[in-house]
Scaffold this active site. Structure first.
Site, short mmCIF file in Angstrom:
data_model
loop_
_atom_site.label_atom_id
_atom_site.label_comp_id
_atom_site.label_asym_id
_atom_site.label_seq_id
_atom_site.Cartn_x
_atom_site.Cartn_y
_atom_site.Cartn_z
N ASN A 8 0.83 -1.20 0.00
CA ASN A 8 0.00 0.00 0.00
C ASN A 8 0.87 1.25 0.00
OD1 ASN A 8 0.95 -0.50 2.64
ND2 ASN A 8 -0.61 0.87 3.48
N CYS B 210 2.12 2.80 2.44
CA CYS B 210 3.14 2.86 3.49
C CYS B 210 3.87 1.54 3.67
CB CYS B 210 2.51 3.30 4.81
SG CYS B 210 1.59 4.83 4.70
N GLU C 170 3.09 -1.53 4.47
CA GLU C 170 2.84 -2.51 5.52
C GLU C 170 1.70 -3.47 5.20
OE1 GLU C 170 -0.16 0.64 6.76
OE2 GLU C 170 1.70 0.48 5.64
#
Length: 921
Positions: A562, A564, A566
């Site tokens: 995604n 970020c 994670e």
């Protein structure tokens, strides 16, 4: 230098004898030089040399003075500094030094705050809210300041009063008096963390007044401390929100009286200034910019929204959720906080999409981006299927322009459609390393080149297969293909990918594939790392561990992460993956210096339920997202305040004890989270695609670690298999119950929610022990409260220590009087060995079914360091890395006590809460 300092002693103004400290002389002269030259001389090599020479001259004269007078006072040293400056011709600097000296002297005078307050309010009028000019009694002002600061004996009330009055003027509006008090108090946070809560107290009082005015309660003087009538206002607030079409009418169906009694007004005092200001600016509901939602009303609204489908027990569940949120034991992600309980309950944080190789579907995907962004979603796009530059287009008998022009359109869409008018649109593009356009992809964030082929507003990430890393280690070649010629590579991983990739290389060698290019793997790797160093992108994310350990590999493939890095969920042209995030505040689970496992277990059980509820409640702007989320029900439970948890146990971040704690902690979280989802399955049913998953086969995240070794071979993996808990018992339980959620854990950056609750972000080491943080709400002084408390216990927290911390960029390492054990405990991010950060992350990763947002901090990076660190991340079994941050691009403003986060351009965005990180949390 150290020997000289030990030889000489100085008599302070209180009569104490202390060691002569050349750094103090240098700082004082440096401030005078900076004020004169209008630059930061501490960053200038030229002026550093000048300061060193002048400091040496001062020392020589101090020695001579002591030889004839035996003793020397602080004032006599200051006289010498003035003479030295003038002797060498720095007359303007000497003048500013004198001014600086006089200003310091003024600050040391006993404050006659009562007289100054009386003088102001006797001479000037104040404009009240009815636009009338009135006189205010000085005692009213003094009493108000004292009441707000009650309970904080460290705070200098006289200083707040005298300095705030300097910002007042004749006929000042009442509300501007509060603003002056807030601005004055926040400037003193560097002196003591207590000022943080006093500043929050002034802001909180102003907020209470604003809300009472909204509800037409009797107008109060702005200088009257308010005890907010939460229980009386609560039903009025709900009704007003429904009438304004901001709150869902379903919230009126709860037992309002019972919820009234469950509110905890005293928990407003938990907010520090940064957290409360962030809440005030961006989270609290308002109409026509008039807020009508107080902090506990806000948290209860969020809790009610998350309990809205709990049936007959929804009121009790709302109270349970509220208690978890309002105590700061756990905090939901930003989209959930924004929208829970409203008419548009878009509560999910992340959306992952795959862009097909079809013109219609490409723009369909871009439209999906726009709709998801409109409702505050962060986006991760998998662009690998789109054919490369020069690939044949059968429908037009022409050649493709490749994937880059479409990424430019996606970039501009993110700019055009921001997140509900509250935050910038945020998207990350992923491309596999074998794609023929990969080299141009790596340059998308460069500040030079054809602007039509640059995406300055979009994050990018490299989706790297294990085979590429093996070729880098072996210094082999690497072949780039167009996905239109090798379409199945996109869905393959592990050994199957390696076999098929070798087949296509043979096809290319035989001339059966014409559109390809052979490069040196090491050369492409170096270009990748050089772009990471230069632009902060692309992020380095590993395809194979994301898929090999994927619990849902029976129903799809993970094609990207995604925004970020994670989230690791399956995507396809028919499914948009969705993830709902929230984080445990670890600092609140260290009780008496040890982890409170029972409290942690209780927090996790409630948190997992809240996250699971989001799936059913959520508003889905795109049908493909709804279908995917309902089938698989993934959630992402994370953590924040990890470094705070280490502080509370006196464990240095880069110690073996920290690595073991990380392992033990994440094992506990993994066990309790999986158990909570299994229990939910008994109550609410298994997720639809459970059968065939790794869960259904009794294979838990810790077990899937062995798959990575099997697929990659032991030569390329270094992992730890240690366990402490009875996992066999949990496996047996899951066989009977099934699982409610396909995925359960993911560690997000928590940029904003960590600010709200006042802890260190996510798993991050603290940036610096004192600095200024900039975000959409302004600039905020941040100081390491744990360090301050430790120094106070030793009697070392004073003005000199504050000045030393500023001078050394928030580091204690070069401050002589700080004990060695504190220096080790209070290392900052760039002082911690990055290998230890990766080791700590690897111990977490073995327990997590998704991934973790992991920043890399490097002090003065080199190509060799980058190469070693990212290879270590891959070898350690990590699924992803996030930003690279370097100390070389950081800056410290020593004159104004500001240390700003100024790493790469995009790292600034991340740390300033304007972009990627904040989207998740």
């Amino acid at each position: 230098m150290e020997e000289k300092i030990n030889v000489l002693h100085v008599i302070k103004r209180n009569g104490d004898r202390v060691s002569y400290n050349e750094d103090k002389i240098k700082i004082a002269m440096g401030k005078a030089f900076s004020a004169t030259k209008n630059i930061d001389v501490f960053r200038s090599a030229q002026y550093k040399t000048v300061l060193n020479e002048l400091t040496s001259q001062v020392y020589q004269e101090v020695q001579g003075f002591i030889a004839s007078h035996k003793d020397i006072t602080v004032e006599q040293i200051q006289d010498i500094v003035e003479r030295v400056l003038m002797k060498v011709g720095h007359f303007d600097v000497a003048k500013n030094y004198i001014i600086y000296r006089n200003n310091r002297a003024e600050l040391r005078k006993p404050e006659k705050d009562q007289d100054s307050v009386s003088a102001f309010f006797s001479q000037f009028t104040v404009q009240n809210r009815n636009n009338e000019s009135i006189h205010i009694e000085p005692d009213v002002f003094n009493r108000f300041v004292s009441l707000v600061a009650k309970g904080f004996p460290e705070v200098d009330l006289g200083l707040i009063k005298s300095e705030s009055i300097k910002t007042f003027y004749n006929n000042i509006p009442e509300d501007d008096i509060i603003e002056g008090l807030i601005l004055t108090t926040r400037a003193f946070i560097e002196k003591d963390p207590a000022y943080n809560f006093v500043a929050a107290g002034f802001l909180l009082n102003a907020l209470y007044q604003e809300i009472l005015g909204f509800f037409d309660r009797p107008a109060l003087s702005v200088l009257e401390k308010v005890s907010f009538p939460y229980q009386d206002i609560f039903p009025l607030y709900l009704q007003a929100g429904v009438e304004a079409e901001l709150i869902s009418p379903k919230l009126l169906e709860f037992d309002i009286e019972k919820l009234q009694q469950s509110l905890h007004p005293e928990r407003d005092a938990l907010f520090g200034y940064l957290g409360l200001q962030t809440l005030y600016d961006r989270y609290l509901l308002n109409t026509d910019d008039k807020r009508f939602e107080a902090p506990q009303l806000f948290l209860m609204r969020v809790a009610m929204g998350l309990a809205i489908n709990e049936g007959a027990s929804k009121t009790e569940k709302a109270i349970e959720f509220y208690n978890l949120l309002s105590s700061f034991d756990y905090m939901a992600s930003t989209p959930t906080l924004f929208n829970s309980g409203t008419l548009h309950q878009q509560l999910s944080s992340c959306y992952l999409t795959t862009v097909p190789d079809d013109l219609y579907e490409i723009f369909d995907s871009i439209r999906d981006n726009a709709m998801l962004s409109k409702f505050a979603g962060g986006l991760g796009n998998d662009w690998t299927p789109v054919r490369a530059l020069g690939a044949f287009i059968k429908g037009t008998n022409g050649k493709s322009q490749g994937v880059i022009p479409f990424m430019k359109v996606a970039n501009d869409t993110a700019v055009a459609v921001n997140q509900g008018g509250k935050r910038k649109g945020a998207v990350c593009a992923y491309l596999e390393t074998w794609h023929l356009d990969i080299e141009e992809f790596l340059e998308l964030r460069k500040n030079t080149g054809d602007e039509r082929r640059r995406t300055h507003d979009m994050n990018i990430a490299n989706w790297i297969p294990d085979l590429f890393m093996k070729r880098v280690v072996e210094e082999g070649s690497w072949t780039l293909f167009s996905p239109s010629d090798v379409p199945d590579l996109h869905d393959l991983y592990g050994r199957k990918f390696e076999e098929r990739y070798a087949y296509y290389e043979q096809q290319a060698a035989e001339g059966k594939i014409r559109n390809f290019r052979v490069v040196e793997a090491v050369g492409l790797w170096r270009k990748m790392l050089s772009m990471v160093f230069e632009t902060g992108h692309p992020w380095v994310v590993f395809k194979d561990p994301c898929n090999i350990r994927n619990p849902q590999q029976h129903v799809g493939v993970v094609h990207s992460s995604n925004l970020c890095t994670e989230i690791t969920l399956n995507t396809s042209k028919d499914e948009i993956a969705v993830c709902n995030l929230g984080s445990i505040n670890l600092a609140n689970h260290i009780i008496g210096g040890v982890l409170d496992r029972e409290k942690l277990k209780s927090t996790i059980r409630t948190a997992v339920r809240m996250l699971d509820n989001v799936i059913d409640i959520n508003f889905y702007p795109v049908e493909k997202a709804r279908n995917s989320n309902m089938r698989h029900r993934p959630v992402g439970l994370g953590i924040m305040g990890f470094h705070d948890a280490l502080y509370l146990q006196n464990i240095p971040y880069d110690s073996p004890e920290a690595i073991e704690f990380s392992d033990m902690l994440m094992e506990q979280i993994s066990y309790y989270a999986i158990e909570a989802s299994a229990d939910l399955a008994v109550e609410k049913g298994k997720y639809q695609t459970y059968e065939g998953s790794l869960w259904s086969k009794g294979i838990l995240p810790i077990d899937s670690l062995a798959f990575l070794v099997e697929e990659r071979s032991e030569e390329f993996v270094r992992v730890n298999y240690d366990t402490r808990l009875n996992w066999d018992l949990l496996r047996q339980k899951i066989k009977k119950t099934g699982m409610r959620n396909s995925n359960i854990m993911a560690i997000a950056p928590t940029a904003t929610i960590a600010n709200i609750v006042g802890v260190t972000q996510s798993i991050e080491p603290i940036y610096q022990n004192i600095y200024v943080k900039s975000n959409l709400s302004g600039e905020f002084y941040l100081i390491n409260t744990h360090l301050v408390n430790a120094l106070k216990k030793l009697g070392l927290w004073d003005e000199t220590m504050i000045s030393d911390l500023k001078y050394y960029d928030g580091s204690v390492q070069k401050i002589e009087r700080v004990p060695a054990e504190l220096k080790r405990l209070y290392k900052t991010a760039f002082e911690i060995d990055p290998e230890k950060i990766i080791d700590t992350a690897a111990r977490r990763q073995k327990w997590i079914d998704q991934a973790q947002s992991l920043n890399i901090y490097l002090d003065h990076p080199s190509g060799k360091k980058l190469d070693a660190i990212y290879k270590q991340a891959w070898m350690s079994g990590l699924k992803s890395t996030y930003y690279l941050r370097t100390v070389g691009a950081s800056s410290a403003e020593k004159i104004t006590s500001v240390v700003e986060e100024t790493t790469y351009e995009e790292a600034i965005v991340c740390s300033m809460d304007n972009g990627a990180c904040e989207v998740c949390q």
